[in-house]
Design a protein around this motif. Structure first.
Motif, mmCIF file in Angstrom:
data_model
loop_
_atom_site.group_PDB
_atom_site.id
_atom_site.type_symbol
_atom_site.label_atom_id
_atom_site.label_comp_id
_atom_site.label_asym_id
_atom_site.label_seq_id
_atom_site.Cartn_x
_atom_site.Cartn_y
_atom_site.Cartn_z
ATOM 1 N N ASP A 57 -36.063 33.267 -50.550
ATOM 2 C CA ASP A 57 -36.771 33.693 -51.755
ATOM 3 C C ASP A 57 -38.271 33.418 -51.679
ATOM 4 N N ASP A 58 -38.675 32.486 -50.830
ATOM 5 C CA ASP A 58 -40.093 32.164 -50.666
ATOM 6 C C ASP A 58 -40.754 32.997 -49.573
ATOM 7 N N MET A 59 -39.983 33.887 -48.938
ATOM 8 C CA MET A 59 -40.511 34.635 -47.795
ATOM 9 C C MET A 59 -40.552 36.146 -48.023
ATOM 10 N N TYR A 60 -39.495 36.692 -48.615
ATOM 11 C CA TYR A 60 -39.381 38.145 -48.743
ATOM 12 C C TYR A 60 -39.105 38.557 -50.185
ATOM 13 N N VAL A 61 -39.542 39.766 -50.526
ATOM 14 C CA VAL A 61 -39.065 40.358 -51.770
ATOM 15 C C VAL A 61 -37.581 40.682 -51.556
ATOM 16 N N ARG A 62 -36.819 40.674 -52.608
ATOM 17 C CA ARG A 62 -35.364 40.723 -52.465
ATOM 18 C C ARG A 62 -34.833 42.054 -51.946
ATOM 19 N N ASN A 63 -35.596 43.128 -52.118
ATOM 20 C CA ASN A 63 -35.088 44.411 -51.629
ATOM 21 C C ASN A 63 -35.493 44.694 -50.179
ATOM 22 N N ASP A 64 -36.158 43.734 -49.545
ATOM 23 C CA ASP A 64 -36.511 43.892 -48.130
ATOM 24 C C ASP A 64 -35.324 43.439 -47.281
ATOM 25 N N PRO A 65 -35.004 44.156 -46.197
ATOM 26 C CA PRO A 65 -33.880 43.755 -45.342
ATOM 27 C C PRO A 65 -34.020 42.337 -44.791
ATOM 28 N N GLY A 66 -35.256 41.877 -44.627
ATOM 29 C CA GLY A 66 -35.471 40.525 -44.107
ATOM 30 C C GLY A 66 -34.920 39.445 -45.027
ATOM 31 N N HIS A 67 -34.882 39.721 -46.333
ATOM 32 C CA HIS A 67 -34.391 38.721 -47.282
ATOM 33 C C HIS A 67 -32.938 38.374 -47.007
ATOM 34 N N ALA A 68 -32.120 39.381 -46.802
ATOM 35 C CA ALA A 68 -30.695 39.137 -46.552
ATOM 36 C C ALA A 68 -30.480 38.400 -45.238
ATOM 37 N N ILE A 69 -31.267 38.760 -44.235
ATOM 38 C CA ILE A 69 -31.130 38.097 -42.930
ATOM 39 C C ILE A 69 -31.458 36.618 -43.045
ATOM 40 N N TYR A 70 -32.582 36.315 -43.668
ATOM 41 C CA TYR A 70 -32.995 34.921 -43.785
ATOM 42 C C TYR A 70 -32.123 34.148 -44.777
ATOM 43 N N LYS A 71 -31.608 34.828 -45.785
ATOM 44 C CA LYS A 71 -30.715 34.168 -46.739
ATOM 45 C C LYS A 71 -29.462 33.665 -46.031
ATOM 46 N N SER A 72 -28.986 34.441 -45.074
ATOM 47 C CA SER A 72 -27.775 34.068 -44.345
ATOM 48 C C SER A 72 -28.014 32.913 -43.378
ATOM 49 N N ARG A 73 -29.276 32.630 -43.083
ATOM 50 C CA ARG A 73 -29.601 31.571 -42.114
ATOM 51 C C ARG A 73 -30.136 30.302 -42.767
ATOM 52 N N GLU A 74 -30.157 30.244 -44.085
ATOM 53 C CA GLU A 74 -30.659 29.048 -44.761
ATOM 54 C C GLU A 74 -29.752 27.850 -44.510
ATOM 55 N N LEU A 75 -30.371 26.680 -44.416
ATOM 56 C CA LEU A 75 -29.622 25.422 -44.382
ATOM 57 C C LEU A 75 -29.793 24.740 -45.734
ATOM 58 N N SER A 76 -28.774 24.033 -46.161
ATOM 59 C CA SER A 76 -28.846 23.328 -47.437
ATOM 60 C C SER A 76 -29.711 22.081 -47.301
ATOM 61 N N SER A 77 -30.082 21.511 -48.439
ATOM 62 C CA SER A 77 -30.897 20.295 -48.433
ATOM 63 C C SER A 77 -30.190 19.174 -47.682
ATOM 64 N N THR A 78 -28.908 19.022 -47.918
ATOM 65 C CA THR A 78 -28.130 17.979 -47.237
ATOM 66 C C THR A 78 -28.089 18.218 -45.737
ATOM 67 N N GLN A 79 -27.890 19.471 -45.354
ATOM 68 C CA GLN A 79 -27.848 19.792 -43.917
ATOM 69 C C GLN A 79 -29.184 19.509 -43.246
ATOM 70 N N ILE A 80 -30.277 19.831 -43.929
ATOM 71 C CA ILE A 80 -31.600 19.577 -43.360
ATOM 72 C C ILE A 80 -31.839 18.079 -43.207
ATOM 73 N N THR A 81 -31.469 17.302 -44.204
ATOM 74 C CA THR A 81 -31.615 15.847 -44.137
ATOM 75 C C THR A 81 -30.793 15.286 -42.981
ATOM 76 N N ASP A 82 -29.563 15.771 -42.828
ATOM 77 C CA ASP A 82 -28.706 15.313 -41.730
ATOM 78 C C ASP A 82 -29.288 15.718 -40.372
ATOM 79 N N LEU A 83 -29.873 16.899 -40.299
ATOM 80 C CA LEU A 83 -30.452 17.387 -39.041
ATOM 81 C C LEU A 83 -31.629 16.523 -38.613
ATOM 82 N N ILE A 84 -32.495 16.169 -39.543
ATOM 83 C CA ILE A 84 -33.641 15.318 -39.215
ATOM 84 C C ILE A 84 -33.167 13.934 -38.776
ATOM 85 N N ALA A 85 -32.139 13.411 -39.439
ATOM 86 C CA ALA A 85 -31.578 12.109 -39.050
ATOM 87 C C ALA A 85 -30.984 12.187 -37.642
ATOM 88 N N ALA A 86 -30.282 13.275 -37.331
ATOM 89 C CA ALA A 86 -29.685 13.445 -36.005
ATOM 90 C C ALA A 86 -30.764 13.559 -34.930
#
Length: 341
Positions: A57-86
């Motif tokens: 939502d911070d990168m593309y307008v919602r009707n752009d094809p890029g929005h759906a692609i990046y939406k599917s690749r988002e990590l959750s806050s918990t996942q990001i915190t775990d990734l940095i710890a790892a």
């Protein structure tokens, strides 16, 4: 002398070049793949790893094809915190190319060591403000940028924060369907030194070639840090796969870079290893014929031959002309000062 602290490392003039694995978006939204990439990066000898994290939502307008692609690749806050710890658990520095102010704030709180203002956001004050607000060191990626845009970004960033700032030189040509990475005629590696002189900032390099050896060349050109895409495994195809190295090739590239780092240096002090060679290969002054006591030396009486060890430096050979010999000397006698009156 420009220096930059990243976690427990200091980079810049006189320091070893760091090499970061660029994970980019290889995980495609799967945090387990991202953690696996982190562990692979540690095994192949990386100093750190960069993740590209975002909110669609911070990168593309919602009707752009890029929005759906990046939406599917988002990590959750918990996942990001775990990734940095790892990442830290694997002994790596964590670098985040944050494409969203909310993600940047989250990663700073989770302990990211350094940020990168992605090249696509070099002229975006919103992202620069977000990384500046963290108080963490950050890079300004200059790929695709004009000199005027880099001038603006450096001035703006330096006016907004007191943290360490560095520049990343590089090129981005992966949108071409025929691209196999940046060709050599577009690398412009002399820009590394140009940026250091122009801006007085630590400068690194983003390697978007398909080669193993360009990181070491960039190090020789003065890059403080080199980023190189890492593939999860051999024959993998995913985002930016054409410029990724598989783990074994990445490890080889790291070895080449380490060799270059060891080979760098401007000191001309003679090493201990060279002293023996000097004694064998240098020359000293000898007599060209037998000389009698009291003989006045002429240019024809002297010859410069090996060995040099224990003899007179050839640089004084012309100064000996006219001196007298104290005692008889045989032919090819290594001349000493005590042989002269």
């Amino acid at each position: 002398m420009a220096l930059m602290r990243i976690g427990n490392k200091i980079v810049g003039e006189g320091r070893s070049t760091l090499m970061f694995a660029e994970e980019g978006q290889a995980n495609q939204g799967d945090v387990e793949v991202a953690i696996g990439m982190c562990n692979t990066a540690a095994k192949v000898g990386a100093d750190g790893i960069e993740y590209q994290l975002f909110l669609a939502d911070d990168m593309y307008v919602r009707n752009d094809p890029g929005h759906a692609i990046y939406k599917s690749r988002e990590l959750s806050s918990t996942q990001i915190t775990d990734l940095i710890a790892a990442t830290h658990a694997a002994g790596l520095l964590c670098q985040v190319a944050g494409l969203s102010p909310k993600i940047i704030e989250l990663c700073a709180e989770a302990g990211a060591d350094v940020f990168c203002v992605n090249a696509s956001d070099l002229t975006n004050p919103v992202i620069i403000d977000a990384v500046a607000a963290t108080g963490k060191p950050f890079w300004l990626a200059t790929l695709m940028a004009t000199t005027e845009e880099i001038d603006w970004a450096v001035e703006y960033a330096m006016s907004r924060c007191r943290s360490d700032i560095g520049l990343l030189h590089g090129q981005h040509v992966m949108s071409s369907d025929t691209s196999r990475g940046v060709p050599p005629e577009l690398l412009q590696l002399d820009c590394i030194e140009l940026f250091k002189r122009r801006y007085g900032l630590v400068t690194g390099f983003v390697d978007h070639t398909a080669t193993q050896f360009v990181p070491s060349i960039a190090s020789a050109k003065g890059a403080a840090m080199v980023m190189k895409h890492l593939a999860p495994e051999k024959n993998w195809q995913g985002p930016d796969w054409v410029v990724c190295l598989d783990p074994e090739a990445w490890k080889d590239a790291r070895s080449m870079l380490e060799y270059t780092v060891q080979a760098n240096g401007a000191s001309k002090e003679i090493s201990q290893a060279e002293f023996k060679d000097r004694s064998i290969h240098r020359r000293s002054i000898h007599t060209s014929a037998a000389l009698s006591a009291g003989h006045q030396i002429t240019p024809d009486d002297l010859v410069v031959l090996r060995p040099g060890k224990g003899g007179m430096d050839p640089r004084v050979v012309h100064e000996l002309v006219g001196r007298r010999v104290k005692h008889d000397l045989p032919k090819q006698s290594q001349l000493q000062f005590e042989d002269l009156v």
